[in-house]
Design a protein around this motif. Structure first.
Motif, PDB file in Angstrom:
ATOM      1  N   SER A 150       0.822   4.517  11.044  1.00  0.00           N
ATOM      2  CA  SER A 150       1.419   5.515  11.944  1.00  0.00           C
ATOM      3  C   SER A 150       1.276   6.918  11.347  1.00  0.00           C
ATOM      4  N   GLU A 151       1.352   7.030  10.024  1.00  0.00           N
ATOM      5  CA  GLU A 151       1.288   8.363   9.407  1.00  0.00           C
ATOM      6  C   GLU A 151      -0.105   8.967   9.445  1.00  0.00           C
ATOM      7  N   LEU A 152      -1.096   8.114   9.132  1.00  0.00           N
ATOM      8  CA  LEU A 152      -2.448   8.646   8.932  1.00  0.00           C
ATOM      9  C   LEU A 152      -3.381   8.321  10.093  1.00  0.00           C
ATOM     10  N   GLY A 153      -2.957   7.466  11.001  1.00  0.00           N
ATOM     11  CA  GLY A 153      -3.837   7.054  12.087  1.00  0.00           C
ATOM     12  C   GLY A 153      -4.941   6.151  11.574  1.00  0.00           C
ATOM     13  N   GLU A 154      -5.991   6.019  12.377  1.00  0.00           N
ATOM     14  CA  GLU A 154      -7.137   5.236  11.923  1.00  0.00           C
ATOM     15  C   GLU A 154      -7.844   6.026  10.845  1.00  0.00           C
ATOM     16  N   ARG A 155      -8.128   5.385   9.760  1.00  0.00           N
ATOM     17  CA  ARG A 155      -8.752   6.128   8.675  1.00  0.00           C
ATOM     18  C   ARG A 155      -9.616   5.214   7.843  1.00  0.00           C
ATOM     19  N   LEU A 156     -10.764   5.720   7.457  1.00  0.00           N
ATOM     20  CA  LEU A 156     -11.648   4.978   6.603  1.00  0.00           C
ATOM     21  C   LEU A 156     -11.600   5.585   5.203  1.00  0.00           C
ATOM     22  N   VAL A 170      -8.177   3.075  -9.188  1.00  0.00           N
ATOM     23  CA  VAL A 170      -8.459   2.731  -7.803  1.00  0.00           C
ATOM     24  C   VAL A 170      -7.147   2.726  -7.034  1.00  0.00           C
ATOM     25  N   MET A 171      -7.044   3.601  -6.065  1.00  0.00           N
ATOM     26  CA  MET A 171      -5.815   3.725  -5.304  1.00  0.00           C
ATOM     27  C   MET A 171      -5.684   2.534  -4.369  1.00  0.00           C
ATOM     28  N   THR A 172      -4.533   1.875  -4.376  1.00  0.00           N
ATOM     29  CA  THR A 172      -4.358   0.725  -3.485  1.00  0.00           C
ATOM     30  C   THR A 172      -3.144   0.871  -2.582  1.00  0.00           C
ATOM     31  N   ASN A 173      -2.299   1.832  -2.865  1.00  0.00           N
ATOM     32  CA  ASN A 173      -1.112   2.012  -2.051  1.00  0.00           C
ATOM     33  C   ASN A 173      -0.722   3.482  -2.093  1.00  0.00           C
ATOM     34  N   LEU A 174      -0.038   3.947  -1.073  1.00  0.00           N
ATOM     35  CA  LEU A 174       0.163   5.371  -0.907  1.00  0.00           C
ATOM     36  C   LEU A 174       1.502   5.669  -0.258  1.00  0.00           C
ATOM     37  N   ILE A 175       2.160   6.696  -0.733  1.00  0.00           N
ATOM     38  CA  ILE A 175       3.229   7.311   0.061  1.00  0.00           C
ATOM     39  C   ILE A 175       2.770   8.731   0.335  1.00  0.00           C
ATOM     40  N   VAL A 176       2.541   9.045   1.600  1.00  0.00           N
ATOM     41  CA  VAL A 176       2.007  10.356   1.972  1.00  0.00           C
ATOM     42  C   VAL A 176       3.130  11.220   2.530  1.00  0.00           C
ATOM     43  N   THR A 177       3.201  12.454   2.076  1.00  0.00           N
ATOM     44  CA  THR A 177       4.150  13.409   2.633  1.00  0.00           C
ATOM     45  C   THR A 177       3.335  14.612   3.092  1.00  0.00           C
ATOM     46  N   LYS A 184       9.994  11.052   0.964  1.00  0.00           N
ATOM     47  CA  LYS A 184      10.920   9.950   1.255  1.00  0.00           C
ATOM     48  C   LYS A 184      10.647   8.811   0.282  1.00  0.00           C
ATOM     49  N   ARG A 185      11.690   8.161  -0.169  1.00  0.00           N
ATOM     50  CA  ARG A 185      11.516   7.115  -1.176  1.00  0.00           C
ATOM     51  C   ARG A 185      11.353   5.746  -0.553  1.00  0.00           C
ATOM     52  N   SER A 186      10.421   5.574   0.327  1.00  0.00           N
ATOM     53  CA  SER A 186      10.242   4.238   0.887  1.00  0.00           C
ATOM     54  C   SER A 186       8.810   3.796   0.632  1.00  0.00           C
ATOM     55  N   LYS A 187       8.690   2.652   0.024  1.00  0.00           N
ATOM     56  CA  LYS A 187       7.375   2.154  -0.338  1.00  0.00           C
ATOM     57  C   LYS A 187       6.978   1.092   0.677  1.00  0.00           C
ATOM     58  N   PRO A 188       5.719   1.092   1.136  1.00  0.00           N
ATOM     59  CA  PRO A 188       5.302   0.037   2.067  1.00  0.00           C
ATOM     60  C   PRO A 188       5.516  -1.336   1.430  1.00  0.00           C
ATOM     61  N   LYS A 189       5.775  -2.323   2.276  1.00  0.00           N
ATOM     62  CA  LYS A 189       6.006  -3.681   1.777  1.00  0.00           C
ATOM     63  C   LYS A 189       4.705  -4.366   1.371  1.00  0.00           C
ATOM     64  N   LYS A 190       3.609  -3.946   1.996  1.00  0.00           N
ATOM     65  CA  LYS A 190       2.321  -4.501   1.593  1.00  0.00           C
ATOM     66  C   LYS A 190       1.329  -3.384   1.300  1.00  0.00           C
ATOM     67  N   PRO A 191       0.386  -3.635   0.404  1.00  0.00           N
ATOM     68  CA  PRO A 191      -0.503  -2.549  -0.018  1.00  0.00           C
ATOM     69  C   PRO A 191      -1.344  -2.039   1.136  1.00  0.00           C
ATOM     70  N   LEU A 192      -1.545  -0.725   1.150  1.00  0.00           N
ATOM     71  CA  LEU A 192      -2.321  -0.095   2.207  1.00  0.00           C
ATOM     72  C   LEU A 192      -3.785  -0.514   2.107  1.00  0.00           C
TER      73      LEU A 192
END
Lengths: 402, 402, 402
Positions: free
Chosen positions: C79-85, C103-110, C173-181
């Motif tokens: 929802s934050e970044l839309g479709e993205r490659l 290697v980045m595997t998960n992200l919190i984007v602000t 915001k301090r919320s981490k996704p439950k599964k890796p992006l």
């Protein structure tokens, strides 16, 4: 002489042969020898075994992983940048939190640079000019910012000017603030997470105590009282190296954080703890010289509405921290123990050789002892076979004992 | 046999016991032994003490800090980028000036990439297609740039095409310039500042001579004539490794700059100087192969007026320089001196053992010498006590001396 | 006593002196000594020469260059970044392909943070407030994102709120996704190119086999069956360390890739091959604790149409890979060979010393042997000269043999 029997030959293999000794009832040399023996024994036990732990097999090929994380914000208010808040993503370069990190403490900002022509800085000798001929077109300015366009730009009425250059314009001004911009970096903290592994002994440990409650780890600061807290105040680190943070923040510098693991694995794992030390790695003595301080330039690139690229150039001064981990682990092993005992005993042979020299050449009755120690044999004379050592007629032999 | 008195026991402790020797008047073995002794002595003095400085305690755990700073600008004029000037902030990656730095010398630029759909590069085998079914939706292109959308894009009339992908579009074209873009990087200079410290001896030094005048340090270049100038011309560094700068600039590569400190701290500190050497670290022989050269991709991210992100992708070719520092310091210490002398003397024992073998088994009269060297004793026979060595009845014993 | 002639003195230099031995016909001690001798010989041959290759000169100062290159794309739809490659330029930090890469595997984007005022995150204890006085103006929030402005922002009707801060707003915001992006990072590959050089032996080698056809190198993956393929699947690397990729991708971590070169240069160069091993370097056991995982924050900076700076803050979770190279090369050399043989023989002296102790003090007839081994001489008594060892009257001497 008898017959040679194979059985006898075989049995003689198990005869024990031991060196024959001559007892010289000379107290002086005797005491000397005992002193030499005791010295070697003391060296062997005290130095080799107790201090150097010679009974241990050692592993110095440490595997180490360092993760660093800074915390802290700083507020600045300058004419160039306006009110601005600096957080971790702004002042830590590179952001990854590896074992080398740089904290920016001072800045020269040159905003809105574009690829165009402008006068070169007048501080650069190669760009000074009196006329256009001093600025050959296409020549790069030595130690400068651009390529000369062939024009000499002068202020009205002045004789000297500086060459016009094609460069990122305007070029950087060479004026450094008198006091550090991010002076409050002194209060920033860095969390250093260090995991080590000694592969030979399959032993792993971290500098973060696993049993600590989390609130302790969020509030503690490393100090004499908290030697196992992995959170360090930048100001303290600089102070422990004997430097002043504000001075260092102005010009920049490099600080080494040594983590040393010296582990005796014959003891409990909890006895294996890191020891931190801090030192300044760049040369602080060479003040104001070409070799003092630490700074580098980087740029942030933008595009305007028309898609033209422009950039903001930063000359960043600051403190680079190098976290260096080294360590050694030892564990009892029979092979180094035997080797060390063996070579200690071999050293005793050298001691005996030295005492022999004294006995045979330096004391009054050395001639007599020489005769006793060396028994002359000659295959041609039957007599010498009968009474080998009785005559004592020994030719003087200065190098005999060597 | 008498009474055992404690006093006698104590006094006998200080009797000196020395090995009894048999003098074999055999010149051949005698000369052999002297030759062996002289060899060991020569080895001990020449190799252990003079060459290896065995009388010194050494420290190899060097603490080192490297700061590098590049200088130079380059002007390029290409159809893609137009007229452009490159300065340090543009071509040095990362900008921090650590011991590893990369100088960009060649570029493939793909500007204005956006997240959308476009045809995959036709050079990628996995993206070739004849019909839409060859491009299953959602599948990533192997070694490609995006995820297949399910459509096969073909030129008019052609049979084969390439899959449409969701990617940063347009995708990179695989064409490399024939000559390096920043060919003039050959004239860039790098200033290498290296501070070292031997913690065991508390000795610090820098590769920048403290006594030099600043103007020398601003104009000198390292060469045979200026071995202590810390400023290096990139072109020279590459030449000293035996490579051609222009060739290397095209494909990229890795060059190691070794700084070696080999310090004898028994001499004056000014005698402790760095020695530089240069070598190519990547495999230059494997030309045109998958393993030659050095390049990587990075991107600069922008946002347009509507806030949509786009980027410029760079495939950067260039030379990575790895500055590696190692060193060793030695200082006189009594303990290694004694140990080396002791083990040298112990080696003489091995020499004597070898000569014994010759004397007792290899020469003509060996049987006679064997009888003299070994004195047989038997506790059961009174007679043997009276005349231990007179009979000479020795059983042959091939392994006796071992 | 005769005259001392210089000629005799010189000739006596070449008399060979050999220790006189006493043959003790005691089978027990004899067998013991042979056993000790055989043990030392076995140790010398088996351990020192065969296992430790004591006949070789070794070089451990390896020069190494590592180049890494990742391949793979991932598609995400949030929802934050839309479709993205995501391609290499997006998820590899830093991009240079050195021996440490992330290697980045998960992200919190602000996204769209600007320098302004906003409420601090309610998760930070220091920012909680009941009234404006709890937020002193200008004070930085401990472990927070900004500097307090002096106002306490509360929701309508609520008692507690959080301080307003000057910061990059909105704060993270301090919320981490439950599964890796980037869960599909499991299928990314990394190509590790490692060139090594042993400077002492002038020996160079690469981990990429020069003879391989290129298509093999483009398709192979390292595994038990392909031990010399330099391309690794990230998912496999993580699995070989005993971890689950998806778990690790969520929280991040550090993985060490050890490349070990253990080369016997007495054999063919093709026998010198790298050996890979993989281990997790951060503490995986300390789950959910302050010390688990690996993440860092970085930002991308933009300017809007008016030239105002804004940024997107990323808190990146991912896997850091540290490629560590070490190695050892050995080649036959006469000096270590001689030294090892010599010190092995010296060890035999220690064995003889031990057997002497048994012979002289521990067996029944030790008193008799002691008398035979030690020959008492006294310069004052004529009689003792005539029959040195006949009386056997030896004072007991407990430490005599030491």
């Amino acid at each position: 002489m008898g017959q040679v029997s194979w059985k006898g030959l075989f049995l003689s293999l198990f005869d024990y042969k031991t060196e024959k000794y001559v007892i010289a009832k000379n107290k002086k040399v005797g005491i000397l020898y005992r002193v030499v023996q005791l010295s070697i024994l003391a060296y062997l036990v005290g130095w080799v075994f107790v201090v150097k732990k010679g009974y241990q097999d050692t592993d110095t090929s440490l595997q180490s992983s360092v993760i660093t994380k800074l915390k802290g914000v700083a507020f600045t208010n300058t004419s160039e940048l306006g009110e601005r808040l600096w957080d971790v993503a702004d002042y830590v370069i590179p952001p990854q939190g590896e074992n080398v990190f740089f904290v920016m403490t001072n800045l020269i900002v040159t905003p809105n640079q574009r690829q165009t022509t402008c006068p070169e800085s007048v501080n650069i000798p190669d760009a000074l000019c009196h006329q256009d001929e001093d600025c050959p077109e296409g020549q790069a300015v030595v130690a400068g910012n651009g390529v000369k366009t062939g024009r000499c730009l002068k202020d009205r009425d002045s004789i000297r000017g500086s060459c016009e250059v094609l460069a990122w314009c305007p070029v950087e001004k060479r004026s450094k603030p008198k006091k550090p911009l991010l002076a409050s970096a002194e209060n920033f903290t860095v969390f250093i997470k260090n995991s080590i592994r000694f592969p030979k002994f399959k032993f792993s440990k971290m500098n973060v105590l696993a049993t600590n409650n989390e609130s302790y780890l969020k509030t503690c600061h490393y100090s004499m009282e908290h030697p196992y807290c992995p959170i360090f105040l930048l100001g303290n680190i600089v102070r422990w190296t004997g430097n002043n943070f504000q001075e260092m923040a102005l010009e920049g510098g490099v600080i080494g954080i040594q983590i040393e693991w010296n582990c005796d694995l014959d003891q409990a794992p909890s006895e294996c703890n890191p020891h931190y030390s801090f030192s300044r790695l760049d040369n602080k003595f060479a003040e104001k010289s070409v070799s003092s301080g630490y700074n580098f330039r980087f740029a942030k690139y933008y595009r305007d509405a028309k898609g033209i690229e422009y950039r903001t150039l930063f000359k960043a001064y600051g403190i680079r921290f190098d976290v260096m981990v080294n360590g050694k682990a030892g564990k009892f092993n029979i092979i180094p123990t035997i080797i060390n005992i063996g070579s200690g005993l071999a050293l005793m042979g050298a001691g005996a050789f030295f005492c022999d020299l004294v006995l045979l050449y330096l004391i009054k009755k050395s001639n007599f002892y020489r005769g006793k120690k060396y028994e002359e044999v000659k295959s041609s004379s039957r007599k010498s076979l009968t009474s080998p050592t009785l005559n004592g007629s020994q030719s003087p032999d200065q190098l005999g004992g060597l």
